[in-house]
Enzyme design. Structure first.
Site, PDB file in Angstrom:
ATOM      1  N   LYS A 264       0.842  -1.205   0.000  1.00 61.96           N
ATOM      2  CA  LYS A 264       0.000   0.000   0.000  1.00 61.96           C
ATOM      3  C   LYS A 264       0.872   1.247   0.000  1.00 61.96           C
ATOM      4  O   LYS A 264       1.800   1.382   0.806  1.00 61.96           O
ATOM      5  CB  LYS A 264      -0.887  -0.023   1.246  1.00 61.96           C
ATOM      6  CG  LYS A 264      -1.648   1.266   1.537  1.00 61.96           C
ATOM      7  CD  LYS A 264      -2.332   1.158   2.893  1.00 61.96           C
ATOM      8  CE  LYS A 264      -2.879   2.500   3.347  1.00 61.96           C
ATOM      9  NZ  LYS A 264      -3.434   2.426   4.711  1.00 61.96           N
ATOM     10  N   ASP A 269      -3.075  10.116   4.232  1.00 65.13           N
ATOM     11  CA  ASP A 269      -4.458   9.673   4.386  1.00 65.13           C
ATOM     12  C   ASP A 269      -5.190  10.575   5.362  1.00 65.13           C
ATOM     13  O   ASP A 269      -5.006  10.478   6.571  1.00 65.13           O
ATOM     14  CB  ASP A 269      -4.493   8.222   4.875  1.00 65.13           C
ATOM     15  CG  ASP A 269      -5.917   7.716   5.084  1.00 65.13           C
ATOM     16  OD1 ASP A 269      -6.847   8.324   4.506  1.00 65.13           O
ATOM     17  OD2 ASP A 269      -6.086   6.730   5.809  1.00 65.13           O
ATOM     18  N   LYS A 276     -10.540  11.930   9.362  1.00 60.39           N
ATOM     19  CA  LYS A 276     -10.015  11.456  10.634  1.00 60.39           C
ATOM     20  C   LYS A 276     -10.030  12.579  11.680  1.00 60.39           C
ATOM     21  O   LYS A 276     -10.015  13.771  11.324  1.00 60.39           O
ATOM     22  CB  LYS A 276      -8.568  10.986  10.468  1.00 60.39           C
ATOM     23  CG  LYS A 276      -8.376   9.780   9.583  1.00 60.39           C
ATOM     24  CD  LYS A 276      -6.892   9.482   9.428  1.00 60.39           C
ATOM     25  CE  LYS A 276      -6.663   8.278   8.534  1.00 60.39           C
ATOM     26  NZ  LYS A 276      -7.050   7.015   9.171  1.00 60.39           N
ATOM     27  N   ASP A 287       1.382   6.139   5.923  1.00 64.65           N
ATOM     28  CA  ASP A 287       0.403   5.187   5.395  1.00 64.65           C
ATOM     29  C   ASP A 287       0.913   4.473   4.138  1.00 64.65           C
ATOM     30  O   ASP A 287       0.213   3.636   3.578  1.00 64.65           O
ATOM     31  CB  ASP A 287      -0.911   5.903   5.106  1.00 64.65           C
ATOM     32  CG  ASP A 287      -2.122   5.047   5.422  1.00 64.65           C
ATOM     33  OD1 ASP A 287      -1.981   4.086   6.203  1.00 64.65           O
ATOM     34  OD2 ASP A 287      -3.209   5.327   4.903  1.00 64.65           O
ATOM     35  N   ASP A 346     -12.567   6.338   4.769  1.00 64.60           N
ATOM     36  CA  ASP A 346     -11.307   6.092   5.470  1.00 64.60           C
ATOM     37  C   ASP A 346     -10.893   4.626   5.384  1.00 64.60           C
ATOM     38  O   ASP A 346      -9.817   4.258   5.846  1.00 64.60           O
ATOM     39  CB  ASP A 346     -11.420   6.523   6.940  1.00 64.60           C
ATOM     40  CG  ASP A 346     -10.062   6.630   7.620  1.00 64.60           C
ATOM     41  OD1 ASP A 346      -9.052   6.803   6.897  1.00 64.60           O
ATOM     42  OD2 ASP A 346     -10.000   6.537   8.859  1.00 64.60           O
ATOM     43  N   GLU A 348      -9.885   3.153   2.730  1.00 62.91           N
ATOM     44  CA  GLU A 348      -9.409   3.262   1.353  1.00 62.91           C
ATOM     45  C   GLU A 348      -8.316   2.267   1.002  1.00 62.91           C
ATOM     46  O   GLU A 348      -8.125   1.920  -0.164  1.00 62.91           O
ATOM     47  CB  GLU A 348      -8.900   4.693   1.085  1.00 62.91           C
ATOM     48  CG  GLU A 348      -7.452   4.973   1.429  1.00 62.91           C
ATOM     49  CD  GLU A 348      -7.118   4.860   2.920  1.00 62.91           C
ATOM     50  OE1 GLU A 348      -5.947   4.621   3.248  1.00 62.91           O
ATOM     51  OE2 GLU A 348      -8.026   5.016   3.757  1.00 62.91           O
ATOM     52  N   ARG A 350      -7.984  -0.928   1.440  1.00 63.42           N
ATOM     53  CA  ARG A 350      -8.450  -2.164   0.817  1.00 63.42           C
ATOM     54  C   ARG A 350      -8.897  -1.925  -0.620  1.00 63.42           C
ATOM     55  O   ARG A 350      -8.868  -2.840  -1.441  1.00 63.42           O
ATOM     56  CB  ARG A 350      -9.574  -2.765   1.661  1.00 63.42           C
ATOM     57  CG  ARG A 350     -10.778  -1.895   1.847  1.00 63.42           C
ATOM     58  CD  ARG A 350     -11.555  -2.223   3.112  1.00 63.42           C
ATOM     59  NE  ARG A 350     -10.844  -1.821   4.314  1.00 63.42           N
ATOM     60  CZ  ARG A 350     -11.291  -2.040   5.548  1.00 63.42           C
ATOM     61  NH1 ARG A 350     -12.446  -2.656   5.734  1.00 63.42           N
ATOM     62  NH2 ARG A 350     -10.583  -1.656   6.588  1.00 63.42           N
TER      63      ARG A 350
END
Length: 504
Positions: A264, A269, A276, A287, A346, A348, A350
């Site tokens: 990833k 993020d 968040k 991230d 949030d 995202e 996956r």
């Protein structure tokens, strides 16, 4: 850091600091302390008698102008209980010595290698531990710790000339240690500097340096290939996304397996529209740690050249709440054709992994292993100590766990069970992108696994292990390079039988 063997007797090694370790049950006679000249051991015995030296883990006792030694200082490290000693403990002890001594302006140290012919694993662990410890996340500080770095590490063998395999172990440790620090540097980069474009440029530069194939796909290619899940996340950011692909194939490698390593690469993020909380949001520059790990792995195997076929796929983008950002209630069509209802923007990670796994299969990968800072839930379950491991194929899960055990990285298998699928069913699409609060690490992993299909797949959730929020005796606060050593070991030993316990 310059790293080399030295074959003089221990008492004749001229260095700023000679380092040996002792055990809790025998401080003056166990461990590498037993190899020191009699005069030095007598000093250690006196410290033990006065209870100034106990041998407890990471205890540091510094002796100036030690008797019987040419070294300016002697550092005795506590190694804890002998029955619990391991290569990972050795790695941490070396790291403790490095951080302790450099804080005292020592720039060179000699490590007493235990035994006339130290094993390859021990040599590699010493080198890896030293390089990992000599790292600080201080690139952007005007007053850096550069003046407190170790310039030279001597592996003192006490008169035994190193064999070719010993030299190879030293070099292997150096390559892995430097790659781990390379990955840590990427994770530590601020997101205003490390955009998806810049991450792709770093990948291209690394690939060119070490002679592996690298392809970078931009927004047009991503849309043309109908990567709707990746594009859905990317469309809210002014920074264009990138899909980074690196390929390594040894000319003598068998046709299978072709290992796909997917990392990833969310360079920042915000959580998107489901934004968040502001507290600790600055940590979301990390991230992309999964992507950094995979770049580090490719850097290693490009140099060590295992008989293997490996393809790395790294989807890189930001997750931002812009005017074009995807929204809760939207439905995205992934590259696989599966449709996804968005319940939380949030979740995202996956989504970008879904298209990356699908593409990796199209490229011919027969095994898929992904690493991602996927869920906060795995940190609730396992803390910052163990990486969560998930997978459909127990054979490959065992392989990963066995490699984790061999390299000292703590990993723990969590379940994947058909009953959890009910949690991420959607009324309006094939899947929902979140399964709710309970079992979040499991449902998040299983969502990713839906896009692996029948292909053997293992997921590593490194959300809790990619960063250390506390200073340790052997490791600085900051990025860790989690899972890199495990994946390198796995790829270097693909022809080994699949063995391993359920959890390590």
């Amino acid at each position: 850091m310059k790293i080399e063997f030295q074959t003089q007797a221990y008492g004749q090694v001229e260095t700023q600091a000679l380092v040996a370790y002792c055990f809790e049950d025998s401080p003056s006679s166990g461990g590498s302390v037993a190899l020191l000249p009699p005069e030095a051991r007598k000093t250690v015995e006196e410290l033990q008698a006065g209870r100034e030296l106990t041998g407890k883990s990471f205890e540091c006792t510094l002796i100036h102008r030690p008797a019987g030694l040419a070294a300016q200082k002697l550092l005795i490290l506590g190694a804890g209980k002998k029955e619990k000693f391991s290569e990972e403990q050795l790695r941490r002890l070396v790291g403790t010595a490095v951080r302790y001594l450099r804080a005292r302006t020592v720039r060179e140290l000699a490590w007493v290698m235990n035994g006339a012919a130290p094993g390859e694993g021990s040599i590699q662990a010493v080198v890896e531990g030293a390089l990992a410890a000599d790292y600080d996340a201080d690139r952007y500080r005007t007053e850096r710790n550069g003046e407190r770095r170790i310039d030279r590490l001597i592996l003192a063998t006490g008169g035994t000339a190193p064999s070719a395999t010993a030299q190879a172990a030293l070099e292997r440790g150096r390559i892995i240690g430097e790659a781990q620090n390379f990955a840590r540097d990427l994770v530590n980069e601020p997101s205003n500097f490390l955009t998806p474009t810049r991450l792709a440029e770093q990948a291209q530069a690394m690939a060119a340096q070490y002679g592996i194939e690298c392809q970078v796909l931009g927004p047009q290619e991503i849309q043309e290939m109908k990567m709707g899940a990746l594009w859905g996340v990317a469309q809210g950011s002014a920074e264009p996304p990138r899909l980074i692909v690196l390929k390594y194939a040894h000319p003598e490698a068998p046709a299978a397996p072709v290992v796909g390593i997917i990392g990833k690469g969310i360079t920042f993020d915000t959580g998107g529209i489901s934004i968040k909380p502001s507290e600790n949001m600055h940590e979301m520059k990390t991230d992309m740690a999964g992507g950094a790990t995979m770049l580090g792995v490719m850097r290693v195997i490009a140099q060590l050249k295992p008989r293997a076929r490996v393809i790395a796929v790294i989807p890189a983008t930001e997750n931002m709440p812009g005017g074009k950002a995807y929204k809760p209630g939207d439905v995205l069509t992934s590259m696989s054709g599966k449709t996804i209802e968005i319940l939380n923007t949030d979740a995202e990670s996956r989504l970008v992994l879904a298209d990356a796994l699908t593409y990796a299969k199209q490229l011919g990968c027969t095994v898929l292993i992904d690493a991602a800072t996927l869920t906060a839930a795995v940190t609730i379950a396992l803390g910052n100590i163990c990486t969560g491991v998930f997978g459909w194929n127990q054979d490959w899960v065992h392989r990963v766990l066995a490699s984790a055990a061999a390299t000292g990285e703590k990993m723990w298998q969590l379940p994947v069970d058909e009953d959890y699928r009910e949690q991420y069913k959607s009324l309006v699409a094939d899947l929902a992108n979140t399964g709710g609060r309970y079992g979040g690490a499991i449902t998040g992993a299983m969502f990713v696994g839906e896009f692996a299909g029948e292909t053997p797949w293992v997921h590593l959730d490194i959300a809790g292990t990619r960063w250390s929020n506390e200073e340790k005796p052997y490791l600085a606060k900051g990025p860790t390079g989690a899972a890199l050593r495990t994946l390198v070991h796995l790829i270097m030993n693909l022809d080994a039988p699949a063995e391993g316990s359920k959890h390590q």
